[in-house]
Scaffold this active site. Structure first.
Site, PDB file in Angstrom:
ATOM      1  N   CYS A 158       0.823  -1.219   0.000  1.00 41.78           N
ATOM      2  CA  CYS A 158       0.000   0.000   0.000  1.00 41.78           C
ATOM      3  C   CYS A 158       0.858   1.270   0.000  1.00 41.78           C
ATOM      4  O   CYS A 158       1.488   1.547  -1.012  1.00 41.78           O
ATOM      5  CB  CYS A 158      -0.988  -0.051   1.153  1.00 41.78           C
ATOM      6  SG  CYS A 158      -2.433   0.960   0.826  1.00 41.78           S
ATOM      7  N   HIS A 212      -3.292  -5.817   2.531  1.00 39.71           N
ATOM      8  CA  HIS A 212      -2.948  -5.937   3.948  1.00 39.71           C
ATOM      9  C   HIS A 212      -3.457  -7.293   4.442  1.00 39.71           C
ATOM     10  O   HIS A 212      -4.186  -7.982   3.732  1.00 39.71           O
ATOM     11  CB  HIS A 212      -3.639  -4.840   4.762  1.00 39.71           C
ATOM     12  CG  HIS A 212      -3.314  -3.453   4.339  1.00 39.71           C
ATOM     13  ND1 HIS A 212      -2.082  -2.883   4.533  1.00 39.71           N
ATOM     14  CD2 HIS A 212      -4.078  -2.496   3.746  1.00 39.71           C
ATOM     15  CE1 HIS A 212      -2.104  -1.634   4.087  1.00 39.71           C
ATOM     16  NE2 HIS A 212      -3.291  -1.375   3.591  1.00 39.71           N
TER      17      HIS A 212
END
Ligand code: GLN
Length: 246
Positions: free
Chosen positions: A92, A190
């Site tokens: 990310c 994630h």
């Protein structure tokens, strides 16, 4: 490989919002369980970045993401390590940082580290938040499960390949997620991603150790977690017998 494998979690004080530091822990434990001595270092942003075999970078907020980029640029160790063949797994904000450009909180472009040929812009749609399933294009990795939470959308340039195709979720924003080139991998997943996806963890470990094969581990807990997460993300579709996930 007979010396200790050094694994560095990069700047958990700035890039620790989403629990991605767990990726470093997963790599360390999976190495040790195969008999490879491994050392895990959580490297804060107020000190020099240690030289290592593997670096993991996690997600974070827009402001800390810019500060992390500045520090990594000044430090220079990560770029040198990549040139010397280190493995990088970036998630990310970390994925955006290692690219060529990403937006600051006000949308203005910030130059990234340029370690992976991807460019991120601010998306116009609402923030991408939720479970994501990706069919990885990396050998032997299969389907990936994770959750995403980002405003930026990422274009993969000719110097890199997408990590895989999005089955559900947003990822890069063009039905692909992540990117990889050489031993550098970025993704929006994630989870921590390597806890949910042990096959991806083992691919990174094979690169880092130079071993063609690693002894199999009993991953029944990880497999149970994967089934549960795939069901949560794709439940209705799998229940109807379509889009089955391995
Ligand atoms: N700030 C970045 C974005 O929103 C990264 C967010 C994150 O790391 N989860 O796109």
């Amino acid at each position: 490989m007979n010396r200790s494998l050094r694994i560095v979690v990069v700047y958990p004080d700035l890039l620790g919002t989403y629990g991605d530091g767990g990726n470093g822990l997963v790599l360390t434990r999976r190495a040790e369980r195969r008999g490879f001595p491994a050392e895990l270092i959580e490297a804060a942003s107020d000190g020099p970045l240690p030289v290592a075999d593997v670096y993991t970078l996690g997600g974070g907020e827009d402001g800390p993401q810019v500060r992390a980029t500045e520090s990594l640029n000044e430090d220079g160790t990560l770029a040198r390590a990549v040139r010397n063949g280190a493995v990088v797994f970036a998630v990310c904000a970390g994925y955006q940082i290692i690219g060529t450009t990403f937006p600051a909180a006000d949308g203005s472009p910030v130059p990234g580290l340029g370690l992976l040929d991807v460019a991120t812009v601010k998306g116009r749609a609402p923030r991408a938040v939720g479970e994501i399933v990706v069919d990885a294009d990396l050998p032997g990795v299969g389907a990936l499960t994770g959750f995403e939470n980002h405003g930026g959308l990422t274009e993969v340039g000719p110097g890199a390949q997408p990590l895989g195709r999005v089955r559900t979720g947003v990822g890069n924003g063009d039905y692909t997620d992540g990117a990889w080139a050489g031993r550098v991998v970025g993704t929006y997943l994630h989870g921590p991603a390597l806890a949910r996806n042990p096959a991806l963890a083992d691919l990174l470990l094979r690169w880092a150790t130079g071993e063609d094969e690693l002894a199999p581990l009993d991953d029944y807990r990880e497999q149970a977690l994967r089934s549960e997460r795939f069901e949560a993300a794709l439940g209705r579709r799998t229940a109807r017998g379509r889009r089955r996930v391995r």
